[in-house]
Design a protein around this motif. Structure first.
Motif, PDB file in Angstrom:
ATOM      1  N   GLY A   1      14.442 -24.017 -50.306  1.00  0.00           N
ATOM      2  CA  GLY A   1      14.155 -24.633 -49.015  1.00  0.00           C
ATOM      3  C   GLY A   1      14.021 -23.649 -47.873  1.00  0.00           C
ATOM      4  O   GLY A   1      13.463 -23.975 -46.818  1.00  0.00           O
ATOM      5  N   ASN A   2      14.562 -22.443 -48.042  1.00  0.00           N
ATOM      6  CA  ASN A   2      14.473 -21.399 -47.018  1.00  0.00           C
ATOM      7  C   ASN A   2      14.941 -21.911 -45.648  1.00  0.00           C
ATOM      8  O   ASN A   2      14.296 -21.700 -44.624  1.00  0.00           O
ATOM      9  N   LYS A   3      16.095 -22.602 -45.657  1.00  0.00           N
ATOM     10  CA  LYS A   3      16.679 -23.126 -44.419  1.00  0.00           C
ATOM     11  C   LYS A   3      18.105 -22.629 -44.320  1.00  0.00           C
ATOM     12  O   LYS A   3      19.017 -23.198 -44.921  1.00  0.00           O
TER      13      LYS A   3
ATOM     14  N   LEU B   1      21.920 -21.848 -42.899  1.00  0.00           N
ATOM     15  CA  LEU B   1      22.920 -22.505 -42.057  1.00  0.00           C
ATOM     16  C   LEU B   1      23.624 -21.423 -41.258  1.00  0.00           C
ATOM     17  O   LEU B   1      24.607 -20.825 -41.700  1.00  0.00           O
ATOM     18  N   SER B   2      23.109 -21.179 -40.084  1.00  0.00           N
ATOM     19  CA  SER B   2      23.726 -20.204 -39.189  1.00  0.00           C
ATOM     20  C   SER B   2      24.840 -20.863 -38.396  1.00  0.00           C
ATOM     21  O   SER B   2      25.046 -22.083 -38.476  1.00  0.00           O
TER      22      SER B   2
ATOM     23  N   ALA C   1      23.238 -23.302 -36.076  1.00  0.00           N
ATOM     24  CA  ALA C   1      22.798 -24.516 -36.772  1.00  0.00           C
ATOM     25  C   ALA C   1      23.986 -25.413 -37.106  1.00  0.00           C
ATOM     26  O   ALA C   1      23.884 -26.645 -37.052  1.00  0.00           O
TER      27      ALA C   1
ATOM     28  N   THR D   1      20.542 -32.936 -46.785  1.00  0.00           N
ATOM     29  CA  THR D   1      19.935 -31.684 -46.327  1.00  0.00           C
ATOM     30  C   THR D   1      20.462 -30.538 -47.169  1.00  0.00           C
ATOM     31  O   THR D   1      21.645 -30.502 -47.515  1.00  0.00           O
TER      32      THR D   1
ATOM     33  N   TYR E   1      20.754 -26.253 -47.492  1.00  0.00           N
ATOM     34  CA  TYR E   1      20.692 -24.971 -46.785  1.00  0.00           C
ATOM     35  C   TYR E   1      20.666 -23.848 -47.821  1.00  0.00           C
ATOM     36  O   TYR E   1      21.540 -23.771 -48.694  1.00  0.00           O
ATOM     37  N   SER E   2      19.670 -22.999 -47.695  1.00  0.00           N
ATOM     38  CA  SER E   2      19.454 -21.944 -48.697  1.00  0.00           C
ATOM     39  C   SER E   2      20.463 -20.815 -48.589  1.00  0.00           C
ATOM     40  O   SER E   2      20.671 -20.072 -49.549  1.00  0.00           O
TER      41      SER E   2
END
Length: 414
Positions: free
Chosen positions: A245-247, A249-250, A253, A267, A269-270
């Motif tokens: 997904g290349n998303k 979780l910073s 975020a 959802t 998170y990558s």
């Protein structure tokens, strides 16, 4: 015959309704939940050993010694029977001892902090198996799951391979909650600033329901998630899907995700910012806040004295939602800092001398909410103030136990 048939037909809709009952607790898919099911059945069976004979005896005696039965023995002077006393006391005593032993053994065997010793009743835990670690965070009103070994995170969906032990580390970012997957194991509380643990294993593939089992606000009833049991290949594909997904979780975020919301979609998170779960656990995910382990290190050294005054703002945690303008609908005065619904003091408390703006209740006043628009802390009209140590009803006010001066609402939070 016709009447009996009609009665039977009338009962058919009842069976239709019962068919919709979810019996997941009695049909578990994990070893821990299975053993808990067996404990419920064993305890119920032991108690029925007393309950059923007592009910049967009650009905028998009521029928046997009814007024119309002239053949039954009538002995108004009877007062004692040693055999009956032994039976009455010994049977319950044996049941209580059995229940106590069962409770003692199961309490230690099913301790959620105790690592697993078996996969199921017929298979011990392999020595070289590595448990799957899942870090759980309860948010308003959704669930966040970290997979530290896989480097991913998910919202409202969790997966695990079949016959692999799972170690859950559970905490909360807001209020106290409860993590519960009925098919897997019993519920475990999630509390902010604390970490609880649960060891479990799923023995059957499938999709199961997880939920919040502790009221936590207006979105509580929709705080559900999915638990998916997969084979090892399926779990690897599930992890690969999250990474694709290349998303990330910073920290930013996460703070956006932490805002109260309902019906949050699943959802993936990558990747996860390093140390994010530790920051959530230590209540310092918000930039500028002091972590709990830092505060405990200072306390362990005897405190920082006057220098600790500078840390006060870094330790304030509960009002962060109100400061950002996105507090939950169920937030109360103490947690949010906003005005109460009524300027009146709760019934049964004496007004504090330093807070005369708080109006006392009296027997002649209405105890409902005041919708006149006065904010908490506004001065009450002069005519509403008590005089000479008496309430408006003329009753003398009590100083409370030991002459203590109770704290007025809001004073504990200042």
């Amino acid at each position: 015959m016709t009447v009996k048939i009609l009665r039977t037909l009338l009962l058919l809709p009842v069976f239709g309704l019962l068919s919709g009952c979810n019996m997941v607790l009695m049909q578990p898919s994990g070893d821990i939940a299975t053993r808990q099911r067996d404990l419920i059945l064993a305890s119920t069976g032991l108690m029925l050993l007393i309950i059923i004979p007592v009910i049967v005896a009650t009905l028998f005696f009521a029928w046997r010694y009814r007024e119309s039965n002239k053949e039954a023995a009538y002995d108004p002077d009877w007062h004692h029977s040693t055999h009956l006393e032994v039976l009455i006391w010994s049977a319950p005593l044996v049941i209580v001892i059995a229940l106590g032993a069962l409770t003692w053994i199961s309490t230690h065997t099913l301790d959620p902090y105790r690592p697993l010793s078996r996969l199921d009743a017929s298979r011990p835990l392999p020595k070289d198996v590595k448990p799957l670690v899942v870090e759980v965070v309860a948010l308003d009103w959704k669930w966040l799951f970290f997979y530290p070994d896989q480097g991913i995170a998910t919202v409202n969906e969790i997966a695990a391979p079949v016959d692999v032990p799972i170690t859950f580390k559970i905490t909360a970012a807001t209020v106290m909650n409860s993590f519960f997957i009925p098919a897997l194991a019993g519920q475990i509380y999630a509390m902010p600033g604390m970490e609880t643990k649960l060891h479990a294993v799923i023995n059957k593939p499938g999709m199961f329901e997880g939920m919040s089992a502790n009221y936590s606000g207006s979105g509580f009833s929709r705080m559900n998630f999915r638990f998916v049991g997969l084979d090892q290949a399926g779990f690897d594909d599930w992890v690969a899907k999250a990474k694709a997904g290349n998303k990330p979780l910073s920290r930013e975020a996460y703070l956006e995700l932490e805002r109260p919301s309902e019906r949050e979609p699943v959802t993936f998170y990558s990747s996860v910012a390093p140390g994010l779960y530790g920051q959530v656990l230590n209540m310092c995910a918000v930039p500028g806040k002091m972590c709990m382990h830092e505060m405990m290190a200072i306390d362990a050294k005897g405190g920082a004295g006057k220098d600790s005054q500078a840390n006060r703002a870094r330790l304030e945690y509960d009002n962060r939602y109100a400061e950002r303008g996105d507090e939950g609908n169920a937030a109360t005065v103490g947690g949010s800092g906003r005005s109460s619904h009524s300027p009146e003091q709760p019934q049964g408390m004496k007004p504090k001398s330093t807070a005369p703006e708080v109006k006392p209740h009296s027997g002649s006043e209405h105890f409902g909410h005041d919708h006149s628009g006065h904010a908490h802390g506004d001065a009450a009209p002069a005519g509403d103030q008590p005089k000479g140590g008496e309430t408006k009803s003329g009753e003398t006010k009590s100083d409370g136990p030991g002459g203590a001066d109770p704290v007025a609402p809001g004073q504990l939070n200042k």
